[in-house]
Write a protein that holds these residues in place. Structure first.
Motif, short mmCIF file in Angstrom:
data_model
loop_
_atom_site.label_atom_id
_atom_site.label_comp_id
_atom_site.label_asym_id
_atom_site.label_seq_id
_atom_site.Cartn_x
_atom_site.Cartn_y
_atom_site.Cartn_z
N MET A 1 14.01 -23.27 17.15
CA MET A 1 13.65 -23.47 15.67
C MET A 1 13.53 -23.63 14.66
O MET A 1 12.98 -22.44 14.02
N THR A 2 13.74 -24.40 13.95
CA THR A 2 13.66 -24.17 12.23
C THR A 2 12.22 -24.76 11.93
O THR A 2 11.27 -25.51 11.89
N GLN A 3 12.28 -23.95 11.05
CA GLN A 3 10.83 -24.10 9.80
C GLN A 3 10.42 -24.32 8.75
O GLN A 3 12.47 -23.62 7.89
N THR A 4 10.14 -24.98 8.23
CA THR A 4 10.41 -25.66 6.99
C THR A 4 8.78 -25.17 5.99
O THR A 4 8.58 -24.98 5.98
N ARG A 5 9.75 -24.18 4.83
CA ARG A 5 8.77 -24.10 4.04
C ARG A 5 8.43 -25.00 2.89
O ARG A 5 8.95 -26.13 2.18
N VAL A 6 6.98 -25.14 2.87
CA VAL A 6 6.37 -26.40 1.49
C VAL A 6 5.58 -25.34 0.77
O VAL A 6 5.04 -24.96 0.17
N ARG A 7 6.80 -26.05 -0.78
CA ARG A 7 6.01 -25.09 -2.56
C ARG A 7 5.11 -26.64 -2.95
O ARG A 7 4.94 -27.30 -2.53
N LEU A 8 3.97 -25.41 -3.06
CA LEU A 8 2.51 -26.50 -2.68
C LEU A 8 2.67 -26.05 -5.04
O LEU A 8 3.02 -25.33 -5.46
N TRP A 9 2.42 -27.36 -5.57
CA TRP A 9 2.31 -27.15 -7.21
C TRP A 9 0.99 -27.04 -7.45
O TRP A 9 -0.32 -27.16 -6.98
N THR A 10 1.23 -26.62 -9.28
CA THR A 10 -0.15 -26.01 -9.19
C THR A 10 -0.27 -27.95 -10.58
O THR A 10 0.21 -28.80 -10.86
N VAL A 11 -1.90 -27.29 -10.54
CA VAL A 11 -2.05 -28.29 -11.44
C VAL A 11 -1.15 -28.48 -13.14
O VAL A 11 -0.90 -29.48 -13.78
#
Length: 53
Positions: free
Chosen positions: A1-11
């Motif tokens: 299964m492929t894992q997807t990384r999510v990049r979170l944004w700062t204010v």
């Protein structure tokens, strides 16, 4: 299964996107827990769902 990384944004990054024109004042978006969901009305392929950019 492929894992997807999510990049979170700062204010600061969110505000900078407006300053540089990546996001315009006409777009209905907001920063929620590091994600930037876009209103479904702004996305041509969605009608009832929220999409993230």
């Amino acid at each position: 299964m492929t894992q997807t990384r999510v990049r979170l944004w700062t204010v600061n990054e969110y505000h900078r996107m407006f300053e540089t024109g990546i996001i315009t004042e006409d777009e209905r978006v907001e920063l929620i827990d590091g994600l930037i969901p876009m209103s479904a009305k702004n996305h041509p392929t969605r009608s009832d769902n929220t999409v993230c950019i």
